[in-house]
Structure formats: structure tokens, C-alpha cells
Write a protein that holds these residues in place. Structure first.
Motif, PDB file in Angstrom:
ATOM      1  N   ALA A 199      16.291 -19.253 -17.562  1.00 26.65           N
ATOM      2  CA  ALA A 199      16.567 -18.058 -18.371  1.00 26.65           C
ATOM      3  C   ALA A 199      15.280 -17.293 -18.678  1.00 26.65           C
ATOM      4  O   ALA A 199      15.242 -16.059 -18.558  1.00 26.65           O
ATOM      5  CB  ALA A 199      17.276 -18.450 -19.666  1.00 26.65           C
ATOM      6  N   VAL A 200      14.231 -18.009 -19.047  1.00 32.79           N
ATOM      7  CA  VAL A 200      12.945 -17.347 -19.336  1.00 32.79           C
ATOM      8  C   VAL A 200      12.392 -16.697 -18.071  1.00 32.79           C
ATOM      9  O   VAL A 200      11.981 -15.527 -18.085  1.00 32.79           O
ATOM     10  CB  VAL A 200      11.932 -18.349 -19.934  1.00 32.79           C
ATOM     11  N   ALA A 201      12.395 -17.421 -16.975  1.00 35.64           N
ATOM     12  CA  ALA A 201      11.873 -16.877 -15.714  1.00 35.64           C
ATOM     13  C   ALA A 201      12.709 -15.691 -15.249  1.00 35.64           C
ATOM     14  O   ALA A 201      12.162 -14.675 -14.808  1.00 35.64           O
ATOM     15  CB  ALA A 201      11.855 -17.966 -14.646  1.00 35.64           C
ATOM     16  N   GLY A 202      14.022 -15.797 -15.364  1.00 32.66           N
ATOM     17  CA  GLY A 202      14.897 -14.692 -14.982  1.00 32.66           C
ATOM     18  C   GLY A 202      14.695 -13.470 -15.862  1.00 32.66           C
ATOM     19  O   GLY A 202      14.723 -12.331 -15.387  1.00 32.66           O
ATOM     20  N   LEU A 235       9.332 -16.758 -12.028  1.00 34.05           N
ATOM     21  CA  LEU A 235       8.333 -16.386 -13.031  1.00 34.05           C
ATOM     22  C   LEU A 235       7.094 -15.767 -12.393  1.00 34.05           C
ATOM     23  O   LEU A 235       6.619 -14.716 -12.829  1.00 34.05           O
ATOM     24  CB  LEU A 235       7.945 -17.613 -13.857  1.00 34.05           C
ATOM     25  N   VAL A 236       6.569 -16.391 -11.355  1.00 32.74           N
ATOM     26  CA  VAL A 236       5.385 -15.859 -10.692  1.00 32.74           C
ATOM     27  C   VAL A 236       5.684 -14.497 -10.061  1.00 32.74           C
ATOM     28  O   VAL A 236       4.877 -13.571 -10.135  1.00 32.74           O
ATOM     29  CB  VAL A 236       4.841 -16.858  -9.644  1.00 32.74           C
ATOM     30  N   SER A 237       6.862 -14.360  -9.465  1.00 34.49           N
ATOM     31  CA  SER A 237       7.241 -13.069  -8.875  1.00 34.49           C
ATOM     32  C   SER A 237       7.344 -11.990  -9.947  1.00 34.49           C
ATOM     33  O   SER A 237       6.875 -10.866  -9.757  1.00 34.49           O
ATOM     34  CB  SER A 237       8.578 -13.194  -8.141  1.00 34.49           C
ATOM     35  N   GLY A 238       7.942 -12.324 -11.074  1.00 37.05           N
ATOM     36  CA  GLY A 238       8.053 -11.369 -12.170  1.00 37.05           C
ATOM     37  C   GLY A 238       6.699 -10.977 -12.731  1.00 37.05           C
ATOM     38  O   GLY A 238       6.433  -9.796 -12.986  1.00 37.05           O
TER      39      GLY A 238
END
Length: 105
Positions: free
Chosen positions: A12-15, A92-95
Motif C-alpha cells: 500500500a505504501v509503495a503503491g 517504491l523505487v520506481s515511484g
């Protein structure tokens, strides 16, 4: 607490970070066309490496899981819950990459 619940929090955090990054990107359409193939390829590689090396670590006795914390579904020796972490990291890294990159002019 189960690993599945922890997975949902991480995902959820990464999304949310990825969604925020894409909403703020002025070149979102172009970015999405260029971005998805490498991200999907990375996801496949990450999953394969996670399965191989987690199986090796579990077989060597370096990691164990209490039965009440996992669903019971496994890929080899690896509980499926373990496969969420590399995907969350990829999202997360992509975001963060999208959020912190130089803006197009």
C-alpha cells in the motif's frame, strides 16, 4: 501478526508513492508507454531471483517461518508472502525515481 498483513502495508505504501508520482508527472502518458516494459521485465527477474535464493536460504536453515504467520501457499520452500517484498521495492523505487527525476522542459 501475519506476513500477509505486513505485505499489504508495504504494498500500500509503495503503491501510494507510485500513484502520487504518476499523478504529478506532466508527461505521464509518454512515461507510462516507456516505463512499463522495463518494470515488468525487472519484476520477472526479481521474482525469479527471490524464488531461487530464498529457497536456498530456507533449505540451508537460515530462515524459518512460524506456521501461524503464513498462509501455507508456497513456491518450493518459499511462502508466497515473501514474494511481495521485491514487488513493493520495485514499485517504491520506481515511484521515487519518477518523483525525484528532472522534470521535462
Amino acid at each position: 501478526m501475519s506476513y500477509l498483513l505486513i505485505d499489504f502495508v508495504f504494498l500500500a505504501v509503495a503503491g501510494a508513492v507510485l500513484a502520487l508520482a504518476l499523478v504529478r508527472a506532466p508527461d505521464r502518458a509518454r512515461l507510462m508507454r516507456r516505463w512499463w516494459p522495463p518494470v515488468l521485465a525487472s519484476a520477472v527477474v526479481l521474482m525469479a531471483l527471490t524464488i531461487v535464493f530464498d529457497n536456498a536460504m530456507i533449505a540451508a536453515g537460515l530462515m524459518t517461518y512460524a506456521r501461524h504467520t503464513v498462509t501455507g501457499a508456497r513456491v518450493g520452500l518459499v511462502p508466497v508472502e515473501d514474494l511481495a517484498y521485491p514487488i513493493a521495492g520495485l514499485l517504491l523505487v520506481s515511484g521515487l525515481w519518477v518523483l525525484l527525476r528532472r522534470r521535462p522542459t
